[in-house]
Write a protein that holds these residues in place. Structure first.
Motif, short mmCIF file in Angstrom:
data_model
loop_
_atom_site.label_atom_id
_atom_site.label_comp_id
_atom_site.label_asym_id
_atom_site.label_seq_id
_atom_site.Cartn_x
_atom_site.Cartn_y
_atom_site.Cartn_z
N TRP A 127 0.84 -1.20 0.00
CA TRP A 127 0.00 0.00 0.00
C TRP A 127 0.87 1.25 0.00
O TRP A 127 1.91 1.29 0.67
CB TRP A 127 -0.89 0.03 1.24
CG TRP A 127 -2.08 -0.88 1.16
CD1 TRP A 127 -2.11 -2.23 1.36
CD2 TRP A 127 -3.42 -0.49 0.86
NE1 TRP A 127 -3.37 -2.70 1.22
CE2 TRP A 127 -4.21 -1.67 0.90
CE3 TRP A 127 -4.04 0.72 0.56
CZ2 TRP A 127 -5.58 -1.65 0.66
CZ3 TRP A 127 -5.41 0.74 0.32
CH2 TRP A 127 -6.16 -0.44 0.36
N LYS A 128 0.42 2.25 -0.74
CA LYS A 128 0.97 3.60 -0.65
C LYS A 128 0.04 4.42 0.22
O LYS A 128 -1.14 4.58 -0.10
CB LYS A 128 1.10 4.24 -2.04
CG LYS A 128 1.74 5.64 -2.03
CD LYS A 128 0.79 6.80 -1.75
CE LYS A 128 -0.10 7.13 -2.92
NZ LYS A 128 -0.82 8.45 -2.73
N SER A 182 4.16 6.56 3.38
CA SER A 182 4.87 5.29 3.54
C SER A 182 4.41 4.27 2.52
O SER A 182 3.31 4.36 1.97
CB SER A 182 4.66 4.74 4.97
OG SER A 182 3.28 4.55 5.26
N ILE A 183 5.27 3.30 2.28
CA ILE A 183 4.96 2.09 1.55
C ILE A 183 4.96 0.95 2.56
O ILE A 183 5.97 0.75 3.27
CB ILE A 183 5.99 1.80 0.43
CG1 ILE A 183 5.96 2.90 -0.62
CG2 ILE A 183 5.72 0.42 -0.20
CD1 ILE A 183 4.69 2.96 -1.46
N ASN A 223 8.97 4.56 5.52
CA ASN A 223 8.38 5.85 5.20
C ASN A 223 9.35 6.70 4.38
O ASN A 223 10.51 6.32 4.17
CB ASN A 223 7.86 6.58 6.44
CG ASN A 223 8.95 7.12 7.35
OD1 ASN A 223 10.12 7.25 6.97
ND2 ASN A 223 8.57 7.46 8.58
N GLU A 224 8.89 7.84 3.91
CA GLU A 224 9.67 8.67 2.99
C GLU A 224 10.87 9.33 3.66
O GLU A 224 11.75 9.87 2.97
CB GLU A 224 8.78 9.71 2.33
CG GLU A 224 8.06 10.63 3.30
CD GLU A 224 7.10 11.57 2.60
OE1 GLU A 224 7.42 12.03 1.48
OE2 GLU A 224 6.03 11.87 3.18
N VAL A 282 9.65 -0.81 -5.30
CA VAL A 282 9.09 0.54 -5.33
C VAL A 282 10.19 1.52 -5.01
O VAL A 282 10.90 1.37 -3.99
CB VAL A 282 7.95 0.70 -4.30
CG1 VAL A 282 7.36 2.10 -4.36
CG2 VAL A 282 6.86 -0.35 -4.52
N LEU A 330 10.64 5.08 -3.73
CA LEU A 330 9.77 6.05 -3.08
C LEU A 330 9.85 7.42 -3.71
O LEU A 330 8.89 8.20 -3.65
CB LEU A 330 10.07 6.12 -1.59
CG LEU A 330 9.35 5.07 -0.71
CD1 LEU A 330 9.84 3.66 -0.98
CD2 LEU A 330 9.47 5.41 0.77
N VAL A 348 6.99 8.11 -6.10
CA VAL A 348 5.64 7.97 -5.56
C VAL A 348 5.14 9.31 -5.04
O VAL A 348 5.89 10.04 -4.38
CB VAL A 348 5.62 6.91 -4.43
CG1 VAL A 348 4.23 6.81 -3.81
CG2 VAL A 348 6.06 5.56 -4.98
N PHE A 350 3.33 11.13 -2.42
CA PHE A 350 2.84 11.01 -1.05
C PHE A 350 2.11 12.28 -0.57
O PHE A 350 1.80 12.41 0.62
CB PHE A 350 4.00 10.73 -0.09
CG PHE A 350 4.63 9.38 -0.26
CD1 PHE A 350 3.95 8.22 0.12
CD2 PHE A 350 5.91 9.25 -0.78
CE1 PHE A 350 4.53 6.97 -0.03
CE2 PHE A 350 6.50 8.01 -0.93
CZ PHE A 350 5.81 6.87 -0.56
N SER A 354 6.52 1.13 -9.16
CA SER A 354 6.20 2.38 -8.46
C SER A 354 4.94 3.05 -9.00
O SER A 354 4.23 3.74 -8.27
CB SER A 354 7.38 3.35 -8.54
OG SER A 354 8.57 2.76 -8.05
N PHE A 377 0.40 1.07 -8.73
CA PHE A 377 -0.58 1.04 -7.64
C PHE A 377 -1.92 1.58 -8.15
O PHE A 377 -1.97 2.44 -9.02
CB PHE A 377 -0.10 1.87 -6.46
CG PHE A 377 1.03 1.24 -5.67
CD1 PHE A 377 0.83 0.82 -4.38
CD2 PHE A 377 2.30 1.09 -6.23
CE1 PHE A 377 1.86 0.26 -3.64
CE2 PHE A 377 3.34 0.53 -5.52
CZ PHE A 377 3.13 0.11 -4.21
#
Length: 346
Positions: A31-32, A55-56, A70-71, A280, A282, A285, A287, A313, A316
């Motif tokens: 999950w993103k 976070s992923i 997390n990022e 993935v 990050l 992504v 966020f 990436s 999702f």
């Protein structure tokens, strides 16, 4: 069940790996989760927050966060510990359900030190949740690690929290509790003792092998080499598929593995029953607060020929909010008021 290993000096990067060992499929998806997500403790709603970091995460049954990063480069890993005992719930103290325990740290902290400071200053409790399908009551402990190489092992023993905080705590498996694991390791050749490196799948033996091999990894020249090196260590500590042991129908096997680069923020997932590895990055992504939570359906995506592989990436998809299992859900079930809410499609 499960092994976690940190390699804090992989040519300037911090690499962490973990095995998920369990006796049945956990329906794991990735999950993103964006910044600004609103959540509560899953106990009585007394503790609420809005996530500071995206976070992923890897979930169990789309109801429990069991692993993730997390990022900011803080990662966490839930493992089984039979000795875990969380004590009676004290309404005067903050509490987190097992389902959202790890997610709270990924949502709110950038470093292990910040997380440990919050744990010790708030005397936070953890509340057990019964598996709504099997009736199993998990007993778990938690490892946290970050991009500086810092580490913490968090256990609840006889109702009290025990925190082992420091970069030296690189490895974690299962029983016995952590201070006893360290004592057993000191009996192994190379760690102060004379016993040879053990080879069984018992938790102390996996602990010793992981500690031994992560210290002997050659310096990698690339991120690919670093990730491959960590996979070589956690595969050595994996549990093979096998028939149930006599009297142990719940004997575990490794069902998936994760390696994360906490410095360059890559999260790599490998199923032991599917041929493809996915990852993935990050940095690719979104966020941002207000962006939707997204899911990567590993169950169907990894199962089909020509399905998910490599960098996922951007793969999702939207499926609504991630619903964390809570005491309210379990009370509704006990009262016969329907099924637990789920993020899974019907």
């Amino acid at each position: 069940m499960c092994t976690r290993v940190v390699w804090p000096d992989a040519d300037g990067a911090v690499i962490v790996g973990r095995n998920m060992d369990y006796h049945r499929d956990l329906g794991t998806n990735l999950w993103k989760l964006p910044r600004g997500s609103r959540r509560d403790d899953g106990v009585d709603g007394a503790l609420t927050w809005q996530s500071r970091y995206g976070s992923i995460v890897a979930t169990a049954f789309d109801m429990i966060t069991v692993d993730g990063v997390n990022e900011a480069g803080l990662a966490g890993h839930v493992l089984w510990l039979a000795e875990s005992s969380y004590g009676e719930l004290d309404p005067s103290r903050p509490a987190l359900s097992q389902a959202v325990w790890l997610q709270y740290f990924l949502d709110n902290f950038a470093t292990v030190a910040e997380a440990v400071g919050w744990i010790t200053s708030n005397r936070v409790q953890v509340v057990q949740l019964t598996d709504p399908v099997t009736g199993e009551v998990p007993t778990i402990h938690l490892a946290l690690d970050d991009a500086s190489g810092d580490s913490a092992i968090i256990e609840y023993i006889d109702g009290d929290v025990e925190v082992h905080h420091g970069a030296e705590f690189r490895v974690m498996t299962n029983s016995p509790k952590y201070d006893e694991q360290l004592a057993l390791l000191s009996q192994i050749d190379g760690f102060g003792g004379e016993n040879p490196l053990p080879g069984t799948t018992l938790a102390p033996d996996r602990f010793a092998r992981a500690a031994h091999y992560v210290r002997r990894l050659p310096q990698p020249k690339t991120q690919l080499e670093a990730i491959a090196s960590m996979f070589s260590v956690i595969r050595n500590a994996a549990q093979p598929f096998r028939l149930p042991d006599e009297g142990r129908p719940d004997a575990s096997q490794t069902i998936w593995q994760v390696v994360a680069d906490l410095t360059r923020l890559r999260y790599v997932f490998e199923s032991t029953t599917r041929p493809n590895i996915v990852w993935v990055d990050l940095a690719d992504v979104d966020f941002a607060e207000g962006s939707p939570p997204l899911v990567l359906d590993l169950g169907s995506g990894l199962a089909i020929e020509g399905g998910l592989a490599g960098n996922v990436s951007t793969k999702f998809e939207e499926r609504g909010e991630l619903h964390f299992l809570s005491l309210t859900d379990l009370r509704r079930l006990a009262a016969g008021h329907g099924a637990v809410a789920s993020s899974r499609p019907s």
